[in-house]
Design a protein around this motif. Structure first.
Motif, PDB file in Angstrom:
ATOM      1  N   LEU A   1     -93.030  -1.950  45.017  1.00 12.72           N
ATOM      2  CA  LEU A   1     -91.808  -2.209  45.783  1.00 12.72           C
ATOM      3  C   LEU A   1     -90.775  -1.105  45.630  1.00 12.72           C
ATOM      4  O   LEU A   1     -90.122  -0.716  46.603  1.00 12.72           O
ATOM      5  N   GLY A   2     -90.611  -0.569  44.433  1.00 15.88           N
ATOM      6  CA  GLY A   2     -89.564   0.407  44.195  1.00 15.88           C
ATOM      7  C   GLY A   2     -89.928   1.832  44.541  1.00 15.88           C
ATOM      8  O   GLY A   2     -89.217   2.762  44.158  1.00 15.88           O
ATOM      9  N   ILE A   3     -91.015   2.020  45.267  1.00 16.78           N
ATOM     10  CA  ILE A   3     -91.486   3.361  45.642  1.00 16.78           C
ATOM     11  C   ILE A   3     -91.454   3.493  47.161  1.00 16.78           C
ATOM     12  O   ILE A   3     -91.980   2.643  47.883  1.00 16.78           O
ATOM     13  N   ASP A   4     -90.865   4.574  47.664  1.00 15.66           N
ATOM     14  CA  ASP A   4     -90.808   4.820  49.107  1.00 15.66           C
ATOM     15  C   ASP A   4     -92.075   5.516  49.587  1.00 15.66           C
ATOM     16  O   ASP A   4     -92.780   6.163  48.803  1.00 15.66           O
ATOM     17  N   PRO A   5     -92.356   5.410  50.893  1.00 18.30           N
ATOM     18  CA  PRO A   5     -93.430   6.221  51.462  1.00 18.30           C
ATOM     19  C   PRO A   5     -93.106   7.708  51.296  1.00 18.30           C
ATOM     20  O   PRO A   5     -91.928   8.068  51.257  1.00 18.30           O
ATOM     21  N   PRO A   6     -94.115   8.582  51.172  1.00 21.08           N
ATOM     22  CA  PRO A   6     -95.546   8.271  51.303  1.00 21.08           C
ATOM     23  C   PRO A   6     -96.207   7.806  50.008  1.00 21.08           C
ATOM     24  O   PRO A   6     -97.320   7.289  50.044  1.00 21.08           O
ATOM     25  N   ASP A   7     -95.538   7.994  48.847  1.00 23.62           N
ATOM     26  CA  ASP A   7     -96.173   7.613  47.579  1.00 23.62           C
ATOM     27  C   ASP A   7     -96.464   6.121  47.515  1.00 23.62           C
ATOM     28  O   ASP A   7     -97.444   5.690  46.889  1.00 23.62           O
TER      29      ASP A   7
ATOM     30  N   PRO B   1     -69.380  -8.806  48.098  1.00 25.08           N
ATOM     31  CA  PRO B   1     -69.019  -8.015  46.915  1.00 25.08           C
ATOM     32  C   PRO B   1     -69.709  -8.400  45.612  1.00 25.08           C
ATOM     33  O   PRO B   1     -69.616  -7.657  44.636  1.00 25.08           O
ATOM     34  N   TRP B   2     -70.388  -9.531  45.601  1.00 25.45           N
ATOM     35  CA  TRP B   2     -71.028  -9.958  44.356  1.00 25.45           C
ATOM     36  C   TRP B   2     -72.379  -9.271  44.140  1.00 25.45           C
ATOM     37  O   TRP B   2     -73.006  -8.820  45.104  1.00 25.45           O
ATOM     38  N   PRO B   3     -72.839  -9.180  42.904  1.00 29.38           N
ATOM     39  CA  PRO B   3     -74.162  -8.590  42.658  1.00 29.38           C
ATOM     40  C   PRO B   3     -75.235  -9.307  43.467  1.00 29.38           C
ATOM     41  O   PRO B   3     -75.244 -10.531  43.560  1.00 29.38           O
ATOM     42  N   ILE B   4     -76.142  -8.540  44.041  1.00 28.35           N
ATOM     43  CA  ILE B   4     -77.159  -9.092  44.924  1.00 28.35           C
ATOM     44  C   ILE B   4     -78.402  -8.218  44.864  1.00 28.35           C
ATOM     45  O   ILE B   4     -78.321  -7.043  44.506  1.00 28.35           O
ATOM     46  N   SER B   5     -79.546  -8.789  45.168  1.00 28.61           N
ATOM     47  CA  SER B   5     -80.831  -8.072  45.197  1.00 28.61           C
ATOM     48  C   SER B   5     -81.169  -7.442  43.852  1.00 28.61           C
ATOM     49  O   SER B   5     -81.756  -6.364  43.780  1.00 28.61           O
ATOM     50  N   GLY B   6     -80.784  -8.114  42.756  1.00 27.85           N
ATOM     51  CA  GLY B   6     -81.138  -7.615  41.430  1.00 27.85           C
ATOM     52  C   GLY B   6     -80.262  -6.489  40.941  1.00 27.85           C
ATOM     53  O   GLY B   6     -80.543  -5.889  39.900  1.00 27.85           O
TER      54      GLY B   6
ATOM     55  N   PHE C   1     -83.494   3.721  55.092  1.00 25.52           N
ATOM     56  CA  PHE C   1     -83.330   2.743  54.021  1.00 25.52           C
ATOM     57  C   PHE C   1     -84.420   2.922  52.965  1.00 25.52           C
ATOM     58  O   PHE C   1     -85.603   2.997  53.290  1.00 25.52           O
ATOM     59  N   SER C   2     -84.003   2.963  51.714  1.00 23.03           N
ATOM     60  CA  SER C   2     -84.923   3.178  50.597  1.00 23.03           C
ATOM     61  C   SER C   2     -85.036   1.919  49.756  1.00 23.03           C
ATOM     62  O   SER C   2     -84.070   1.173  49.584  1.00 23.03           O
ATOM     63  N   SER C   3     -86.223   1.710  49.209  1.00 23.81           N
ATOM     64  CA  SER C   3     -86.414   0.578  48.291  1.00 23.81           C
ATOM     65  C   SER C   3     -86.280   1.011  46.834  1.00 23.81           C
ATOM     66  O   SER C   3     -86.503   0.213  45.926  1.00 23.81           O
ATOM     67  N   GLU C   4     -85.922   2.261  46.611  1.00 24.46           N
ATOM     68  CA  GLU C   4     -85.715   2.732  45.243  1.00 24.46           C
ATOM     69  C   GLU C   4     -84.611   1.908  44.569  1.00 24.46           C
ATOM     70  O   GLU C   4     -83.516   1.765  45.100  1.00 24.46           O
ATOM     71  N   GLY C   5     -84.933   1.352  43.421  1.00 24.98           N
ATOM     72  CA  GLY C   5     -83.949   0.569  42.693  1.00 24.98           C
ATOM     73  C   GLY C   5     -83.957  -0.907  43.008  1.00 24.98           C
ATOM     74  O   GLY C   5     -83.201  -1.678  42.414  1.00 24.98           O
ATOM     75  N   VAL C   6     -84.823  -1.364  43.947  1.00 22.31           N
ATOM     76  CA  VAL C   6     -84.891  -2.782  44.283  1.00 22.31           C
ATOM     77  C   VAL C   6     -85.528  -3.557  43.125  1.00 22.31           C
ATOM     78  O   VAL C   6     -86.540  -3.142  42.561  1.00 22.31           O
ATOM     79  N   ALA C   7     -84.927  -4.681  42.777  1.00 29.47           N
ATOM     80  CA  ALA C   7     -85.448  -5.557  41.709  1.00 29.47           C
ATOM     81  C   ALA C   7     -85.683  -4.801  40.405  1.00 29.47           C
ATOM     82  O   ALA C   7     -86.662  -5.039  39.703  1.00 29.47           O
ATOM     83  N   GLN C   8     -84.763  -3.896  40.067  1.00 30.72           N
ATOM     84  CA  GLN C   8     -84.910  -3.079  38.866  1.00 30.72           C
ATOM     85  C   GLN C   8     -84.262  -3.757  37.656  1.00 30.72           C
ATOM     86  O   GLN C   8     -83.418  -3.175  36.979  1.00 30.72           O
ATOM     87  N   PHE C   9     -84.658  -4.990  37.389  1.00 33.23           N
ATOM     88  CA  PHE C   9     -84.099  -5.711  36.245  1.00 33.23           C
ATOM     89  C   PHE C   9     -84.393  -4.989  34.933  1.00 33.23           C
ATOM     90  O   PHE C   9     -83.670  -5.153  33.950  1.00 33.23           O
ATOM     91  N   GLN C  10     -85.451  -4.178  34.908  1.00 35.21           N
ATOM     92  CA  GLN C  10     -85.815  -3.472  33.688  1.00 35.21           C
ATOM     93  C   GLN C  10     -84.737  -2.488  33.246  1.00 35.21           C
ATOM     94  O   GLN C  10     -84.657  -2.126  32.069  1.00 35.21           O
TER      95      GLN C  10
END
Length: 422
Positions: free
Chosen positions: A115-121, A65-70, A94-103
């Motif tokens: 990292l935050g962009i899914d295939p095919p882009d 339940p704790w914040p994880i993966s940024g 599974f999507s990587s959208e939003g991963v490590a989005q500290f910004q």
């Protein structure tokens, strides 16, 4: 037969834990922080605590339940090798959208690229950046990497002592990265200060303040490279184009920011834990020193046994997994801290085998999002071992009285003085 509580003494998350979504069964909301790589320990094998979450009696998926993966929220967690592989490789689910989005903490909306962009882009951006990180590119950069590493080792080789974590491991990979990007070394301390607050500071406002600081710097850096292009990766991005179209401002800052975030501490943390293991196992030192042909496979084994990051992905649609209902928008985190020691994939997983074959670990992630800098990290570590044993052909040990506590994740050892009889 022993109950799961007896065989796997993992407590349910306490009242102090953030609430879980309503569709999460309460009995699966567990306190596995000890296995997440965030709890310090002084074990010879710092990742041993995670073994319990692969026990046959432990649920194959649970909720942390704790914040994880940024992120600011919890996630479902998988701990076994094949489940982790599925998360990395099934891009339809599974999507990587939003991963490590500290910004986002600073109100920014640009994605971390690639990292935050899914295939095919995603493939377009990897193709744009890959020429800087191929084995061929590393061959061209190796002389400079050797120059940096060799010069630093020569400064202390005759002294018989160095703080391998703070004075060496913390510095040399950053020097290599700054050199690659074209960042001035004068920003070294400020960069590490910003990064520490982004990754480790609990107060959200302090995190956000650090994000604002580095993004303001990076935007100024980009403007300088656009005004005066040079042959660095930073300039290549600042003035780049894909398929004949100039990169947008969001694409430029998204790439520059992501490379900055990922380029400062992964090798540094690996070096510190690598030398801790070597110092505790003189026989391993002697083995590698006596047979340099083991360096490549030994580096893979150091990487496998030191998984620094547990990655996350966002679920695209509802599905059932291991009898549990997972909803679109949920997050799934993979405990590489566990999967890298799964005996279904690795024989005798806690035995350090410097000659281990087919070492398909997840320390550098997996699937299409495998670490962009993987070849650079490997090259730095291989050159380091080669130069070290050439220039310091003496057995070394941890200095008496040293605190050998490890946080088994990024920035894991702040100080580790080692000594040798020169």
């Amino acid at each position: 037969m022993a109950t799961i509580a007896e065989r796997c003494p993992v407590a349910r998350a306490g009242a102090d834990a953030p609430p879980a979504p309503a569709h999460v069964p309460p009995e699966l909301v567990l306190d596995t922080r000890f296995a997440a790589g965030i709890v310090p320990n002084d074990l010879v094998e710092p990742y041993r605590p995670a073994d319990i979450v692969r026990d046959a009696a432990f649920p194959p998926i649970h909720y942390y339940p704790w914040p994880i993966s940024g992120n600011r929220h919890g996630a479902w967690v998988v701990t076994r090798y094949e489940d982790i592989r599925r998360v990395y490789e099934d891009n339809d689910l599974f999507s990587s959208e939003g991963v490590a989005q500290f910004q986002m903490l600073a109100g920014e909306t640009f994605p971390s690229i690639p990292l935050g962009i899914d295939p095919p882009d995603h493939g377009r951006y990897r193709k744009f950046l890959n020429p800087w990180f191929t084995p061929v590119a590393m061959n061209e950069r190796e002389p400079r990497i050797r120059e940096i590493i060799g010069g630093m080792i020569d400064e202390f080789a005759g002294k018989g002592e160095v703080d391998i974590a703070y004075d060496f491991g913390r510095v040399f990979p950053v020097k290599v990265f700054l050199d690659l990007m074209g960042f001035p070394f004068s920003m070294f301390d400020q960069f590490l200060d910003w990064e520490w607050n982004i990754l480790h500071e609990e107060a959200i406002e302090k995190k956000a303040e650090a994000v604002r600081g580095i993004l303001a710097y990076l935007r100024g850096f980009i403007a300088e490279k656009q005004a005066a292009p040079d042959n660095t990766l930073g300039s290549y991005i600042a003035n780049g184009s894909i398929d004949g179209q100039p990169l947008t401002d969001d694409e430029i800052i998204g790439m520059t920011w992501f490379l900055w975030l990922g380029g400062l501490d992964t090798v540094a943390s690996t070096v510190s834990q690598m030398f801790r293991r070597l110092a505790m196992h003189p026989g391993l030192q002697a083995q590698i020193r006596g047979d340099k042909s083991l360096i490549n496979s030994a580096v893979e084994e150091f990487l496998r046994t030191q998984p620094l990051v547990n990655s996350g992905r966002k679920v695209k649609r509802d599905f059932e997994w291991h009898g549990v209902q997972i909803k679109a928008g949920d997050w799934v985190s993979v405990f590489n801290t566990s999967g890298n020691f799964d005996d279904a994939q690795f024989a005798c997983p806690h035995q350090f085998d410097a000659a281990r074959k087919n070492n398909r670990h997840f320390t550098l992630a997996g699937g299409v999002h495998i670490c962009l800098g993987a070849h650079l990290a490997r090259r730095e570590l291989r050159v380091l071992l080669d130069e070290w044993f050439n220039r310091i052909p003496h057995e070394f040990r941890i200095k008496e009285g040293t605190d050998t506590t490890v946080v088994p994740s990024l920035l894991s050892i702040r100080n580790l003085p080692i000594v040798w009889n020169s």
